[in-house]
Design a protein around this motif. Structure first.
Motif, PDB file in Angstrom:
ATOM      1  N   PRO A  44       0.798  -1.237   0.000  1.00  0.00           N
ATOM      2  CA  PRO A  44       0.000   0.000   0.000  1.00  0.00           C
ATOM      3  C   PRO A  44       0.827   1.282   0.000  1.00  0.00           C
ATOM      4  N   VAL A  45       2.140   1.212   0.202  1.00  0.00           N
ATOM      5  CA  VAL A  45       2.936   2.435   0.340  1.00  0.00           C
ATOM      6  C   VAL A  45       2.886   3.300  -0.917  1.00  0.00           C
ATOM      7  N   PRO A  46       3.054   2.749  -2.136  1.00  0.00           N
ATOM      8  CA  PRO A  46       2.986   3.636  -3.322  1.00  0.00           C
ATOM      9  C   PRO A  46       1.655   4.366  -3.454  1.00  0.00           C
ATOM     10  N   ALA A  47       0.539   3.663  -3.175  1.00  0.00           N
ATOM     11  CA  ALA A  47      -0.772   4.323  -3.274  1.00  0.00           C
ATOM     12  C   ALA A  47      -0.925   5.396  -2.204  1.00  0.00           C
ATOM     13  N   LEU A  48      -0.470   5.129  -0.989  1.00  0.00           N
ATOM     14  CA  LEU A  48      -0.541   6.138   0.060  1.00  0.00           C
ATOM     15  C   LEU A  48       0.328   7.348  -0.271  1.00  0.00           C
ATOM     16  N   ALA A  49       1.457   7.107  -0.935  1.00  0.00           N
ATOM     17  CA  ALA A  49       2.327   8.219  -1.323  1.00  0.00           C
ATOM     18  C   ALA A  49       1.649   9.101  -2.357  1.00  0.00           C
ATOM     19  N   ARG A  50       0.902   8.493  -3.286  1.00  0.00           N
ATOM     20  CA  ARG A  50       0.197   9.306  -4.291  1.00  0.00           C
ATOM     21  C   ARG A  50      -0.896  10.156  -3.647  1.00  0.00           C
ATOM     22  N   GLU A  51      -1.404   9.725  -2.503  1.00  0.00           N
ATOM     23  CA  GLU A  51      -2.430  10.490  -1.793  1.00  0.00           C
ATOM     24  C   GLU A  51      -1.823  11.461  -0.784  1.00  0.00           C
ATOM     25  N   HIS A  52      -0.479  11.454  -0.641  1.00  0.00           N
ATOM     26  CA  HIS A  52       0.209  12.294   0.345  1.00  0.00           C
ATOM     27  C   HIS A  52      -0.374  12.064   1.744  1.00  0.00           C
ATOM     28  N   ALA A  53      -0.562  10.801   2.067  1.00  0.00           N
ATOM     29  CA  ALA A  53      -1.217  10.427   3.317  1.00  0.00           C
ATOM     30  C   ALA A  53      -0.238  10.506   4.489  1.00  0.00           C
ATOM     31  N   ARG A  54      -0.792  10.804   5.677  1.00  0.00           N
ATOM     32  CA  ARG A  54      -0.017  10.737   6.917  1.00  0.00           C
ATOM     33  C   ARG A  54      -0.123   9.315   7.459  1.00  0.00           C
ATOM     34  N   VAL A  55       1.033   8.744   7.791  1.00  0.00           N
ATOM     35  CA  VAL A  55       1.078   7.355   8.227  1.00  0.00           C
ATOM     36  C   VAL A  55       1.976   7.237   9.447  1.00  0.00           C
ATOM     37  N   THR A  56       1.852   6.107  10.110  1.00  0.00           N
ATOM     38  CA  THR A  56       2.784   5.686  11.150  1.00  0.00           C
ATOM     39  C   THR A  56       3.440   4.409  10.656  1.00  0.00           C
ATOM     40  N   ALA A  57       4.754   4.398  10.612  1.00  0.00           N
ATOM     41  CA  ALA A  57       5.462   3.279   9.986  1.00  0.00           C
ATOM     42  C   ALA A  57       6.630   2.837  10.847  1.00  0.00           C
ATOM     43  N   GLU A  58       6.900   1.537  10.783  1.00  0.00           N
ATOM     44  CA  GLU A  58       8.143   0.993  11.316  1.00  0.00           C
ATOM     45  C   GLU A  58       9.116   0.868  10.149  1.00  0.00           C
ATOM     46  N   VAL A  59      10.269   1.483  10.290  1.00  0.00           N
ATOM     47  CA  VAL A  59      11.243   1.487   9.205  1.00  0.00           C
ATOM     48  C   VAL A  59      12.574   0.965   9.732  1.00  0.00           C
ATOM     49  N   THR A  60      13.303   0.283   8.863  1.00  0.00           N
ATOM     50  CA  THR A  60      14.648  -0.206   9.177  1.00  0.00           C
ATOM     51  C   THR A  60      15.657   0.638   8.423  1.00  0.00           C
ATOM     52  N   VAL A  61      16.595   1.205   9.144  1.00  0.00           N
ATOM     53  CA  VAL A  61      17.612   2.058   8.536  1.00  0.00           C
ATOM     54  C   VAL A  61      18.533   1.198   7.680  1.00  0.00           C
ATOM     55  N   ARG A  62      18.806   1.647   6.451  1.00  0.00           N
ATOM     56  CA  ARG A  62      19.631   0.879   5.518  1.00  0.00           C
ATOM     57  C   ARG A  62      20.893   1.624   5.083  1.00  0.00           C
ATOM     58  N   SER A  63      21.118   2.838   5.577  1.00  0.00           N
ATOM     59  CA  SER A  63      22.298   3.585   5.151  1.00  0.00           C
ATOM     60  C   SER A  63      22.711   4.526   6.272  1.00  0.00           C
ATOM     61  N   ASP A  64      23.847   5.178   6.072  1.00  0.00           N
ATOM     62  CA  ASP A  64      24.283   6.204   7.005  1.00  0.00           C
ATOM     63  C   ASP A  64      23.409   7.443   6.856  1.00  0.00           C
ATOM     64  N   PRO A  65      23.028   8.092   7.950  1.00  0.00           N
ATOM     65  CA  PRO A  65      22.359   9.391   7.836  1.00  0.00           C
ATOM     66  C   PRO A  65      23.316  10.418   7.237  1.00  0.00           C
ATOM     67  N   ARG A  66      22.805  11.270   6.395  1.00  0.00           N
ATOM     68  CA  ARG A  66      23.638  12.278   5.743  1.00  0.00           C
ATOM     69  C   ARG A  66      22.899  13.617   5.751  1.00  0.00           C
ATOM     70  N   PRO A  67      23.550  14.664   6.249  1.00  0.00           N
ATOM     71  CA  PRO A  67      22.901  15.985   6.262  1.00  0.00           C
ATOM     72  C   PRO A  67      22.834  16.568   4.871  1.00  0.00           C
ATOM     73  N   VAL A  68      21.791  17.331   4.627  1.00  0.00           N
ATOM     74  CA  VAL A  68      21.583  18.007   3.349  1.00  0.00           C
ATOM     75  C   VAL A  68      21.800  19.493   3.560  1.00  0.00           C
ATOM     76  N   VAL A  69      22.537  20.118   2.650  1.00  0.00           N
ATOM     77  CA  VAL A  69      22.773  21.565   2.747  1.00  0.00           C
ATOM     78  C   VAL A  69      21.441  22.290   2.603  1.00  0.00           C
TER      79      VAL A  69
END
Length: 520
Positions: A44-69
């Motif tokens: 359901p994530v792609p459909a929820l993204a097209r609706e710009h829906a607010r969700v609560t999700a459990e996510v697993t980190v897969r990379s290093d956090p990186r700051p954006v300028v």
């Protein structure tokens, strides 16, 4: 007189075998790409993204956090943002429906910079499971390797489960290296973790731009050269790895050839653990394993098929690497070092250049010749100081890497010893930073060039034509010296000469700038 009749048939069978192998690789690549692409459309994530829906999700980190300028909009700057790759494992829709999924997303967290919230996000390790509340949006590009962008609500991350022991160990080692470099001069403090394990979190924007202008950015990412430098300490030069004159520490310690290969494999696995098993690190490990292959063969001829095999396996493991500019540049540079550089080195030695210097110049020139069109296509520029800056920087990369790895290994055992080793590594690391800053400060360090694939193709044709002209012309010392002087003048651009050519700057010129200030 006998006439061989089997040769044409043998060539036909060889061609058919090669064609079948190409078809098999293409089918495997298509299947892998299809399976990975299905992950972006499943659940359901792609459909929820097209609706710009607010969700609560459990996510697993897969990379290093990186700051954006942060971007500046009008008179205000956008809030600092931290970006990381993640995988949604459970999503709760606005109507309360919870679904177990495995969907890759790009997680963006707006924070207060380096405050408590920003620091907590930056300290996250891969394999950490978070509970995130936020808004989903579709990705901007159709070729992005994630199904949606998850904008997390402001605040510190909420951990559900900590990282695995493997990633915790890697994080502790990297944190120990950062602690050991805390007392170093600013440039060495920020650059040394990047040279050793690809940790660029401390590198300021001005130094990053200097590395881009001089085409030294490959030093800021984990690459096969990092591992190769360490492996050379163990096995010596790859070309003599299986000969009686092989170098390195292994023969001096009485280690057999098979045990040396096993130790090299263990060292490679340790490298992956410390630098975290992300695709870029796995690519570096695969390139480094090419050197290990030379232990059993000692022949340069076997290295190019090994590179091709490593690229194939990595693309099958992660098809998105085929769209990665960094992966393309890494493969092109490695291929140039294996094919073009030896010939150019032999040609330079035939013209009187010392062997070590000829090898260094040929390696830098070959890598630049094949990578420059890609850089021009992406950045619409050509660096005129890339080859000399790479030559000067390479003098310090090996000692900085070796001493940096020694500091990283010593940090868990003795922090004073780690700081001492880091101080030793600060000297070559500072030299690399000075080369980048000095090269980028020259007036003609960069030249504008058409971007896109047309600009890249134009530069590739121009490079090929230049190499053809150089090969056809007879070698004359005065001609080579004249070309070198012209290049130096184009890069340095002395003011008297520029004034004669362009009329600017005029004698006694004054520059004035008026600004507006808010009233009331």
């Amino acid at each position: 007189m006998t006439v061989p009749v089997s040769a044409p048939g043998g060539r036909w069978r060889g061609g058919a075998t090669a064609f079948a192998a190409v078809l098999l690789c293409a089918a495997a690549g298509a299947a892998s790409a299809g399976l990975h692409g299905a992950d972006l459309r499943r659940g359901p994530v792609p459909a929820l993204a097209r609706e710009h829906a607010r969700v609560t999700a459990e996510v697993t980190v897969r990379s290093d956090p990186r700051p954006v300028v942060p971007r500046v909009r009008g008179s205000r700057a956008a809030p600092p943002t931290i970006v990381l790759n993640a995988e949604v494992t459970r999503v709760t829709a606005p109507d309360g429906t919870a679904t177990r999924v495995r969907t890759p997303v790009l997680l963006m967290a707006r924070t207060g910079g380096q405050g408590p919230s920003g620091g907590a996000w930056l300290r996250l390790l891969p394999s950490t499971v978070l509970q995130v509340t936020g808004r989903l949006s579709p990705p901007r590009g159709t070729g992005d390797p994630f199904a949606a962008v998850l904008y997390a609500d402001t605040g510190p991350p909420r951990d559900v489960r900590g990282p695995s022991a493997l990633h915790r160990t890697a994080g502790d080692l990297r944190a120990g290296l950062r602690e050991a470099t805390d007392g170093l001069p600013p440039d060495a403090r920020s650059l040394l973790p990047g040279l050793v394990v690809g940790d660029t979190s401390r590198i300021p924007e001005d130094l990053r731009r200097a590395f881009e202008a001089t085409d030294l950015t490959h030093l800021l990412a984990v690459s096969g050269s990092n591992l190769t430098i360490v492996l050379i300490l163990l096995i010596g030069p790859a070309g003599r790895a299986s000969s009686a004159e092989r170098g390195g520490l292994a023969p001096r310690l009485g280690v057999s050839l098979r045990t040396t290969a096993l130790l090299g494999g263990v060292l490679t696995l340790a490298f992956v653990v410390v630098c975290r098993p992300e695709p870029s690190v796995l690519r570096a490990a695969a390139c480094g394993l090419i050197t290990l292959l030379a232990i059993g063969t000692g022949r340069r001829r076997s290295l190019l098929p090994a590179l091709a095999g490593a690229v194939l396996l990595l693309v099958l493991y992660d098809p998105w690497l085929a769209r990665s500019p960094g992966f393309l540049l890494s493969v092109l540079a490695t291929g140039a070092l294996l094919t073009i550089a030896p010939r150019w080195s032999a040609a330079l030695q035939a013209r009187g250049l010392p062997p070590r210097l000829a090898e260094a110049v040929a390696a830098a020139a070959a890598a630049q010749a094949v990578c420059a069109p890609v850089v021009a296509a992406l950045a619409a520029r050509v660096s005129l100081v890339a080859i000399p800056c790479n030559l000067l920087a390479e003098l310090a990369v090996a000692p900085a890497t070796v001493l940096g790895f020694a500091a990283l290994a010593a940090a868990p055992l003795s922090m004073p010893l780690a700081r001492l080793l880091a101080e030793g590594a600060a000297v070559p690391a500072g030299w690399v930073a000075s080369v980048a800053r000095t090269g980028a400060s020259l007036p003609g360090a960069e030249a504008a060039w058409p971007g896109g694939w047309r600009g890249g193709l134009l530069l590739a044709v121009a490079t090929g034509a230049l190499l053809l002209v150089v090969r056809r012309l007879p070698y004359r010392r005065w001609l080579a010296a004249g070309c070198a002087v012209m290049l130096v003048v184009a890069v340095v651009r002395p003011v008297p000469l520029v004034r004669v050519v362009t009329g600017w700057p005029p004698p006694g010129w004054v520059f004035a700038m008026c600004g507006s200030f808010p009233v009331g």
